[in-house]
Each structure stands twice: as C-alpha cells, then as structure tokens.
Scaffold this motif. Structure first.
Motif, PDB file in Angstrom:
ATOM      1  N   VAL A  78       0.834  -1.201   0.000  1.00 59.90           N
ATOM      2  CA  VAL A  78       0.000   0.000   0.000  1.00 59.90           C
ATOM      3  C   VAL A  78       0.869   1.251   0.000  1.00 59.90           C
ATOM      4  CG1 VAL A  78      -1.671   1.347   1.339  1.00 59.90           C
ATOM      5  CG2 VAL A  78      -1.966  -1.128   1.110  1.00 59.90           C
ATOM      6  N   LEU A  79       1.892   1.260   0.833  1.00 62.81           N
ATOM      7  CA  LEU A  79       2.765   2.433   0.916  1.00 62.81           C
ATOM      8  C   LEU A  79       3.508   2.674  -0.386  1.00 62.81           C
ATOM      9  CD1 LEU A  79       4.229   1.892   4.499  1.00 62.81           C
ATOM     10  CD2 LEU A  79       2.294   3.324   3.833  1.00 62.81           C
ATOM     11  N   ASP A  80       3.934   1.598  -1.019  1.00 67.67           N
ATOM     12  CA  ASP A  80       4.676   1.731  -2.271  1.00 67.67           C
ATOM     13  C   ASP A  80       3.826   2.303  -3.398  1.00 67.67           C
ATOM     14  OD1 ASP A  80       7.122   0.917  -1.343  1.00 67.67           O
ATOM     15  OD2 ASP A  80       6.910  -1.170  -1.989  1.00 67.67           O
ATOM     16  N   GLU A  81       2.510   2.124  -3.315  1.00 69.76           N
ATOM     17  CA  GLU A  81       1.624   2.666  -4.339  1.00 69.76           C
ATOM     18  C   GLU A  81       1.673   4.187  -4.387  1.00 69.76           C
ATOM     19  OE1 GLU A  81      -2.269   1.316  -3.477  1.00 69.76           O
ATOM     20  OE2 GLU A  81      -1.860  -0.807  -3.917  1.00 69.76           O
ATOM     21  N   THR A  82       1.809   4.804  -3.206  1.00 71.59           N
ATOM     22  CA  THR A  82       1.731   6.264  -3.116  1.00 71.59           C
ATOM     23  C   THR A  82       3.077   6.923  -2.852  1.00 71.59           C
ATOM     24  OG1 THR A  82      -0.449   5.908  -2.113  1.00 71.59           O
ATOM     25  CG2 THR A  82       0.434   8.146  -2.048  1.00 71.59           C
ATOM     26  N   TYR A  83       3.931   6.250  -2.104  1.00 74.62           N
ATOM     27  CA  TYR A  83       5.222   6.833  -1.702  1.00 74.62           C
ATOM     28  C   TYR A  83       6.355   5.864  -2.035  1.00 74.62           C
ATOM     29  CZ  TYR A  83       2.283  10.039   0.984  1.00 74.62           C
ATOM     30  OH  TYR A  83       1.343  10.971   1.363  1.00 74.62           O
ATOM     31  N   PRO A  84       6.571   5.577  -3.295  1.00 71.41           N
ATOM     32  CA  PRO A  84       7.570   4.558  -3.659  1.00 71.41           C
ATOM     33  C   PRO A  84       9.001   4.941  -3.301  1.00 71.41           C
ATOM     34  CG  PRO A  84       6.792   5.726  -5.614  1.00 71.41           C
ATOM     35  CD  PRO A  84       5.891   6.135  -4.489  1.00 71.41           C
ATOM     36  N   GLU A  85       9.275   6.226  -3.097  1.00 72.15           N
ATOM     37  CA  GLU A  85      10.636   6.653  -2.779  1.00 72.15           C
ATOM     38  C   GLU A  85      10.904   6.732  -1.280  1.00 72.15           C
ATOM     39  OE1 GLU A  85      12.756   6.902  -5.254  1.00 72.15           O
ATOM     40  OE2 GLU A  85      11.089   6.388  -6.596  1.00 72.15           O
ATOM     41  N   ASP A  86       9.883   6.615  -0.466  1.00 73.40           N
ATOM     42  CA  ASP A  86      10.078   6.759   0.981  1.00 73.40           C
ATOM     43  C   ASP A  86      10.744   5.527   1.582  1.00 73.40           C
ATOM     44  OD1 ASP A  86       8.805   9.143   0.700  1.00 73.40           O
ATOM     45  OD2 ASP A  86       7.095   8.655   1.993  1.00 73.40           O
ATOM     46  N   ALA A  87      11.551   5.754   2.606  1.00 68.30           N
ATOM     47  CA  ALA A  87      12.145   4.647   3.362  1.00 68.30           C
ATOM     48  C   ALA A  87      11.061   3.948   4.170  1.00 68.30           C
ATOM     49  CB  ALA A  87      13.233   5.172   4.289  1.00 68.30           C
ATOM     50  N   ILE A  88      11.220   2.638   4.350  1.00 71.38           N
ATOM     51  CA  ILE A  88      10.266   1.856   5.141  1.00 71.38           C
ATOM     52  C   ILE A  88      11.025   1.099   6.222  1.00 71.38           C
ATOM     53  CG2 ILE A  88       8.620  -0.043   5.139  1.00 71.38           C
ATOM     54  CD1 ILE A  88       7.755   0.813   2.369  1.00 71.38           C
ATOM     55  N   VAL A  89      10.631   1.339   7.452  1.00 65.94           N
ATOM     56  CA  VAL A  89      11.210   0.678   8.622  1.00 65.94           C
ATOM     57  C   VAL A  89      10.146  -0.258   9.177  1.00 65.94           C
ATOM     58  CG1 VAL A  89      12.190   1.013  10.921  1.00 65.94           C
ATOM     59  CG2 VAL A  89      12.607   2.713   9.119  1.00 65.94           C
ATOM     60  N   GLY A  90      10.516  -1.510   9.433  1.00 65.75           N
ATOM     61  CA  GLY A  90       9.532  -2.465   9.930  1.00 65.75           C
ATOM     62  C   GLY A  90      10.151  -3.525  10.804  1.00 65.75           C
ATOM     63  N   GLU A  91       9.310  -4.186  11.584  1.00 62.76           N
ATOM     64  CA  GLU A  91       9.811  -5.170  12.539  1.00 62.76           C
ATOM     65  C   GLU A  91      10.358  -6.410  11.853  1.00 62.76           C
ATOM     66  OE1 GLU A  91       8.625  -7.515  16.628  1.00 62.76           O
ATOM     67  OE2 GLU A  91       7.049  -6.464  15.534  1.00 62.76           O
ATOM     68  N   GLU A  92       9.694  -6.862  10.781  1.00 61.65           N
ATOM     69  CA  GLU A  92      10.080  -8.124  10.174  1.00 61.65           C
ATOM     70  C   GLU A  92      11.061  -7.909   9.019  1.00 61.65           C
ATOM     71  OE1 GLU A  92       9.265 -10.272  12.124  1.00 61.65           O
ATOM     72  OE2 GLU A  92       7.573  -9.324  13.127  1.00 61.65           O
ATOM     73  N   SER A  93      11.544  -9.003   8.474  1.00 59.62           N
ATOM     74  CA  SER A  93      12.542  -8.937   7.411  1.00 59.62           C
ATOM     75  C   SER A  93      11.975  -8.216   6.188  1.00 59.62           C
ATOM     76  CB  SER A  93      12.988 -10.346   7.019  1.00 59.62           C
ATOM     77  OG  SER A  93      11.885 -11.119   6.575  1.00 59.62           O
ATOM     78  N   GLY A  94      12.865  -7.629   5.397  1.00 60.72           N
ATOM     79  CA  GLY A  94      12.446  -6.921   4.200  1.00 60.72           C
ATOM     80  C   GLY A  94      12.250  -5.441   4.401  1.00 60.72           C
ATOM     81  N   ALA A  95      12.605  -4.934   5.583  1.00 61.03           N
ATOM     82  CA  ALA A  95      12.475  -3.504   5.875  1.00 61.03           C
ATOM     83  C   ALA A  95      13.673  -3.048   6.685  1.00 61.03           C
ATOM     84  CB  ALA A  95      11.182  -3.222   6.642  1.00 61.03           C
TER      85      ALA A  95
END
Length: 265
Positions: free
Chosen positions: A55-72
């Motif tokens: 969902v985030l990539d649809e609107t903000y593809p250039e923004d950094a994403i920090v997340g608890e699980e792998s892949g962020a």
C-alpha cells in the motif's frame, strides 16, 4: 503530500495489514522464536507487513520503510520521509488468541512522527492522528484529566526478559506504590492509544523501545494533549532510552516510577 494525506494512507495501510492478520487470527499459526522464548513471529506477521508495504509503495515509492520483520530497514532515518510499521504488535497475545493486538503504521519526517494509525481489528477499534488531533473510530479523543495519581491506571510496557526480571519487579512495584491500579496489556501501540483516549493515564518503561512499537502511538498521545518523554524528562525520540507517556498531569509521578526501575529514586 500533507500530514493529513499521510494520515489517510497510514489508515489504509494499517487496515490492509490488519485484515491479513485477522484472517488468520485464532487459526493454526506456526510460531517461530526470534531472540528469546517470548519474542515470537508468525507467517501472518510477514504477510501483513508485505501487505502494508504494498500500500505504501503505491503512493510513496521513494520513501524509506522501517519495519519489525525482514524486508524492511531497522533504523529510522534522521532525514527525509519514512514509514514505520508493525504488522502485528502484540504477537504474543495474537498467538494465544487474546484480542489485544493490532497493526500500526507511522509516517515520519526527519525522525519525528507526523501521522499514524493503529488498527485493532479484534476490538473493532481504529485509532489515527494527523498530528493535530487523535481519533478513535472517527471521533476525536483526548487524554484523561485525572491529576490524582491514586485514581490513575498506569501500565509497564515493553518487556524485561528473564535476565532483567529485577527491573520488571521494580517497574510493577513503582507503579502499585504510586498509582491506583496497574494494567499489563502486552501491546505497546494499544497502550499508547489508551493514553491518547483517556482509558489509561500513563505508560512507562526504562528500555530503549523499538520504533515500530511506539511511533504511531507517541504521535497519538501528543496530538491528544499528552506528554511523552525519555527517562530523563526530555522530549522522546525514536532512539531515546526509556519511554514515559502520560496525560501530562501526572507526568512527574510517572517519571519517578521510570527512574525507580533504574534504581535512581
């Protein structure tokens, strides 16, 4: 985009992630341990995080994403726009079939939360903030007006593992000595949302909390009129030691409890 637009995207992303997790709630979930016996993860965590990121990539593809699980990413950038997500906050509750868990998404700019959402699907509660006000299910909420600590409910948050149970014991003691009651909820984002809507009066820990466990909720508490500091009483950041959140009126007492955990009182 404005903070209000980021709040809308955070709500939508949290809703999508929560739907993925809710579909598997109280079903057979393979549970994997990470750093300790109480640090667990399921396939639903990974799939919910992927759904949020999509969902985030649809609107903000250039923004950094920090997340608890792998892949962020695991650290919040000090500059620029970023999103911080917890696909299932309260995984221990989730795997036990307890309803206190949710998906949290925070929008961050230059390291500071500017908007966020926490979707608690098993409770039918959705919280969000645009940085100006905080809402629960569409209704504006605010922190409690209680000023007498003996009428207040405060929760110890985060987790003290078996090598730090003395601090856990001091945390509980510091709370029950000062406040009317102690809550132990097991979902940091739900706890912070509770401070924001006045159902809790304070949240306290002396540990360095993970950003995905805290940023959305911290933004909500502040927008609802509350106070969030580190253990020294300075404005809380994602890399602060300790987290002390309150309605503001009892903040000195909650700070004193936090310092007692460290043996400083």
């Amino acid at each position: 985009m404005t903070d209000d637009e980021r709040a809308s995207v955070a709500r939508r992303a949290a809703e999508v992630g929560a739907e993925v997790a809710a579909d598997r709630f109280r079903t057979e979930n393979e549970v994997t341990r990470k750093a300790s016996k109480t640090d667990v993860v399921t396939a639903a965590d990974h799939d919910a995080q992927k759904a949020v990121i999509d969902v985030l990539d649809e609107t903000y593809p250039e923004d950094a994403i920090v997340g608890e699980e792998s892949g962020a990413l695991k650290r919040v950038p000090d500059a620029g726009a970023a999103w911080v997500i917890d696909p299932i906050d309260g995984t221990n509750n989730y795997v036990r079939g307890a309803r206190l868990w949710g998906t949290a998404v925070a929008a961050v700019h230059d390291g500071q939360p500017v908007a966020g959402a926490t979707n608690l699907p098993a409770l039918d509660d959705v919280y969000w903030t645009d940085g100006e006000r905080t809402y629960r299910n569409g209704e504006s909420v605010s922190v409690s007006e209680r000023s007498d600590p003996e009428t207040c409910a405060v929760t110890p948050t985060m987790w003290w593992d078996f090598d730090a149970r003395d601090r856990y014991e001091r945390a509980c003691g510091a709370i029950v000595e000062r406040f009317g009651d102690l809550r132990r909820i097991g979902c940091a984002q739900a706890e912070l949302a509770g401070v924001a809507d006045g159902s809790l009066d304070g949240v306290v820990t002396d540990v360095r909390a993970n950003p995905w466990d805290t940023l959305a909720g911290v933004a909500m508490v502040r927008a609802a009129g509350g106070t969030v500091t580190d253990i020294e009483g300075d404005r809380w950041r994602h890399d602060s030691v300790g987290l002390v959140a309150s309605n503001g009126r009892i903040h000195g007492s909650v700070l004193a409890a936090a310092r007692e955990i460290r043996g400083e009182e």
